[in-house]
Design an enzyme around this catalytic site. Structure first.
Site, PDB file in Angstrom:
ATOM      1  N   ASP A  30      23.526  34.797  46.462  1.00  0.00           N
ATOM      2  CA  ASP A  30      22.484  35.374  47.308  1.00  0.00           C
ATOM      3  C   ASP A  30      23.117  35.949  48.569  1.00  0.00           C
ATOM      4  O   ASP A  30      24.300  35.716  48.848  1.00  0.00           O
ATOM      5  CB  ASP A  30      21.406  34.322  47.639  1.00  0.00           C
ATOM      6  CG  ASP A  30      21.978  33.086  48.294  1.00  0.00           C
ATOM      7  OD1 ASP A  30      22.608  33.228  49.364  1.00  0.00           O
ATOM      8  OD2 ASP A  30      21.802  31.964  47.760  1.00  0.00           O
ATOM      9  N   GLU A  88      51.255  41.146  25.103  1.00  0.00           N
ATOM     10  CA  GLU A  88      49.973  40.930  25.796  1.00  0.00           C
ATOM     11  C   GLU A  88      50.196  40.826  27.305  1.00  0.00           C
ATOM     12  O   GLU A  88      49.425  41.373  28.102  1.00  0.00           O
ATOM     13  CB  GLU A  88      49.292  39.662  25.273  1.00  0.00           C
ATOM     14  CG  GLU A  88      48.697  39.840  23.885  1.00  0.00           C
ATOM     15  CD  GLU A  88      48.234  38.525  23.267  1.00  0.00           C
ATOM     16  OE1 GLU A  88      47.190  38.540  22.586  1.00  0.00           O
ATOM     17  OE2 GLU A  88      48.908  37.489  23.454  1.00  0.00           O
TER      18      GLU A  88
END
Ligand code: DGJ
Length: 731
Positions: free
Chosen positions: A538, A613
């Site tokens: 928030d 990777e």
């Protein structure tokens, strides 16, 4: 002048660059709300209010036999209680004589330069270059002497108006607040409005819902003690026809992290009222004579340029006027790797150093040691509250561990969950009364833990001292601040029975004090908020943390919706987003493209990745850094809606000067032999030409925006594309 007062007709008009807001001290000194929307002249618009004899709508005593004047049919600036307005009240008090009545009339106002302040709650601030004027209007109940101060700050350039309320008991006896909202917003006709909110659940926060206003009270709120995964303290009211690009949209963002409520009521005459503030559930707050209660701030914005226009206002404003941390604008956020999904609580110093070494090859800047490093913590049954390094795990000690990470050229971060306590902890054994538990009853457990009574000063002081001691003991660059349960058993052993209705709010005030004392005293530490993912995402939390963990759900395809929903109000530079093992069928490149919509990082065991990777990750980390000025400071466009049927999700960031853009696409569905699909760019310069991904060919801004980019077909599942557009100086 942002605030214009016309004494003669008693109007008060607030102007931002593109919006206006008008109030009037009207009949019998009631404060009326006349207008909010596109900018208008200062002239009184009270002719908008037509009065009729509305049966069953009461008339104030002072209006004598004037049956056409009723508060039930007047647009009010702050709706009252027991005064013949049967719509949603903004205030409910219990006076010292036991009566339930508040009769506020305008008693004065004051205009001043700069932003108003709240003493106890976080709020937005004005920067040096901002032109901000503020207004305080006083409403007084002459019988009880309760005084309301309605506060407004007008951020002219930002097109933002903030509101807050202070209540003072100016009487001689104690009274109680049962409900006190931060905002009341009346519209004379709201039948054509839609309400947009961001409901969700754990792992699926801030999914977007849009509903037409009907003759009900639509209420959106939380009673979990936090703003929650389930609802978010942000709502939009917009034209039913409003789209991303067109239509009137009003946003209301509440700066509060506890129980909140937004009630939108379409009444019998199609009048629309929105109230928003602290949830009145289990709220009963005593105000002794002379005491003042502060309500959290609401940040309001209006755009006639659709939902994107509204989001841009919030993104720009929250980037510059919400959080003081240097990491918001001035210091680039690091690429981090977090230990949680790599090792959960099963790690030691050696394992962490191994992860860091592997992560270094992936272009990672920062290792975060998540849950499990403190007290006795091998699972979630114990340890919370004991914020001392567990030297059975971190055998070399925190100091040495951080040194080893720093020697690799990396920074170090650490995890806390300050508000919680395990029953199996030294803290609980020493202070069982610090945990919230209703006397004589068993406490509700959640993730096997209890909540500390944050309203208590001793609890706050313990956390401030202990956590600051850890932060000051080693070279800590980053902190993840987590909370992993909803509150229940609301009770404080430090408060008398008659004050237990204050505990929910006092918890939040205590939390803000602890955050002030830990976060503001460590300006060189980057703080990230978390609540089992995005459960307390928030505006008040973003006052403290420049970034917030969006969700524990790292599946990149789910993340498309999570990022989409969150972006309605919160800028993408606040969105904690990582590449993890979740989504086995999704290529690593796609995971990276999705994580670049946020703060970017890794949440996996780097030692398990192959060299190829790791090299691919390094490329992606470097790309994140390359695109940083675009994704962190540019305008964000939602190009498709992942909740609507479709085969791809696309979004775009564009620098403010429109010279650079990153347009990202993830193919979510493959259709056999389907039509060619195009994604239309937004926000570019029509007359300019752009180079795409460094190629030779030049593309016209107008063509990219009107005809679009053809997205390659016949690609593997979940392929992602990034189109990096760079404006060419001269053609
Ligand atoms: C919940 C968070 O969302 C996770 O990322 C992790 O930090 C765990 N808590 C640790 O308990």
């Amino acid at each position: 002048m942002s605030i214009v007062i016309q004494e003669k007709c008693k109007t008060i008009t607030l102007h931002t660059k593109n919006t206006s807001y008008q109030m009037k001290i009207g009949n019998l000194d009631y404060l009326l709300h006349l207008y909010y929307g596109p900018r208008i002249p200062d002239k009184d618009v009270s002719y908008q209010i037509q009065q009729y004899d509305r049966g069953f709508s009461g008339n104030p005593y002072e209006s004598r036999n004037e049956r056409t004047f009723s508060l039930d049919a007047q647009p009010q600036e702050f709706s009252t209680q027991q005064q013949g307005d049967f719509r949603t009240p903004s205030i409910e008090v219990v006076n010292s004589d036991g009566s339930y009545s508040f009769h506020g009339k305008a008693a004065g106002y004051q205009v001043f330069d700069g932003k108003y302040q709240l003493e106890t709650l976080p709020c937005v601030f004005a920067n040096k270059e901002d032109h901000v004027q503020s207004l305080a209007i006083t409403l007084v109940d002459e019988v009880s002497k309760v005084e309301l101060s309605l506060l407004y700050s007008v951020f002219e350039e930002a097109d933002v108006i903030t509101r807050a309320v202070k209540v003072k008991n100016a009487g001689t006896a104690p009274m109680h607040l049962k409900k006190i909202m931060s905002l009341c917003m009346d519209f004379l006709n709201g039948a054509g409005f839609d309400l947009i909110s961001l409901p969700g659940r754990y792992g699926q926060e801030r999914q977007v819902e849009r509903q037409p206003m009907t003759h009900h009270i639509h209420s959106i709120g939380s009673i979990r003690g936090s703003s929650s995964h389930q609802q978010n303290p942000f709502v939009i009211l917009c034209d039913r026809q409003a789209t991303e690009d067109f239509g009137k949209c009003y946003g209301f963002s509440l700066m509060y992290s506890g129980n909140f409520l937004a009630e939108a009521e379409l009444d019998q005459y199609d009048q629309l009222r929105l109230v928003m503030g602290i949830n009145p559930k289990q709220f009963f707050y005593e105000l002794k004579p002379g005491e003042v209660f502060e309500c959290p701030e609401v940040v309001m914005a209006f755009s006639k340029h659709g939902l994107t226009g509204l989001s841009h206002l919030y993104h720009d404003f929250y980037r510059t006027n919400l959080c003081h941390s240097k990491f918001v604008m001035d210091v680039q956020r690091p690429v981090l790797i977090n230990s949680w999904e790599a090792a959960f609580m099963d790690f030691d110093d050696v394992k962490l150093v191994e992860i860091a070494k592997a992560a270094k090859k992936m272009g990672v800047d920062l290792l975060v040691m998540d849950d499990g490093w403190f007290g006795k913590r091998d699972d979630d049954n114990s340890g919370l509250g004991d914020w001392y390094v567990n030297e059975n795990k971190i055998k070399c000690g925190l100091h040495k561990l951080v040194e080893q990470i720093n020697d690799l050229g990396m920074k170090f971060g650490i995890w806390f969950e300050p508000e919680m306590v395990s029953e199996d902890s030294d803290l609980y054994r020493a202070h069982p009364d610090w945990a919230m538990q209703i006397p004589g009853r068993h406490a509700v457990r959640s993730r096997n833990q209890m909540a500390l009574d944050m309203s208590r000063k001793e609890v706050q002081d313990y956390l401030i001292k202990r956590i600051n001691a850890v932060l000051d003991d080693a070279n800590i660059y980053y902190v993840k601040w987590d909370i992993n349960r909803s509150l229940a058993d609301i009770w404080s052993n430090a408060l008398p029975a008659e004050k237990q209705g204050e505990v929910y709010h006092r918890y939040i005030l205590g939390l803000y004090r602890v955050m002030d004392e830990i976060i503001l005293t460590h300006p060189d530490i980057l703080f990230e908020g978390c609540s089992g993912g995005g459960g307390r995402y928030d505006a008040a939390m973003l006052h403290y943390y420049p970034q917030y963990w969006v969700s524990d759900n790292n599946h990149p395809i789910d993340r498309l919706k999570l990022h989409y929903g969150t972006s309605f109000v919160y800028p993408t530079c606040t969105m904690g987003a990582h590449i993890s093992d979740s989504g086995k069928l999704v290529p690593l490149k796609t995971k990276a493209v999705v994580a670049m919509c946020g703060t970017f990082g890794y949440e996996l065991d780097a030692t398990h990745l192959s060299e190829e990777e790791q090299a691919l990750c390094k490329e992606q980390s470097d790309l994140f850094r390359k695109y940083y000025p675009i994704t962190f400071f540019g305008d964000f466009y939602r190009l498709t809606n992942p909740f609507a049927p479709g085969n791809m999700t696309a979004w775009q960031h564009v620098t403010k000067d429109k010279s650079k853009s990153l347009l990202s696409v993830v193919v979510t569905n493959l259709t056999c032999n389907g039509p060619q699909e195009y994604i239309r760019a937004k926000g570019l310069e029509e007359d300019a030409f752009y180079r795409m991904n460094g190629g030779e060919e030049l593309y016209s801004g107008a063509v990219l925006m009107n005809a679009g980019i053809p997205i390659p077909r016949e690609v593997p599942d979940y392929t992602a594309f990034q189109y990096y557009l760079e404006k060419v100086k001269e053609v």
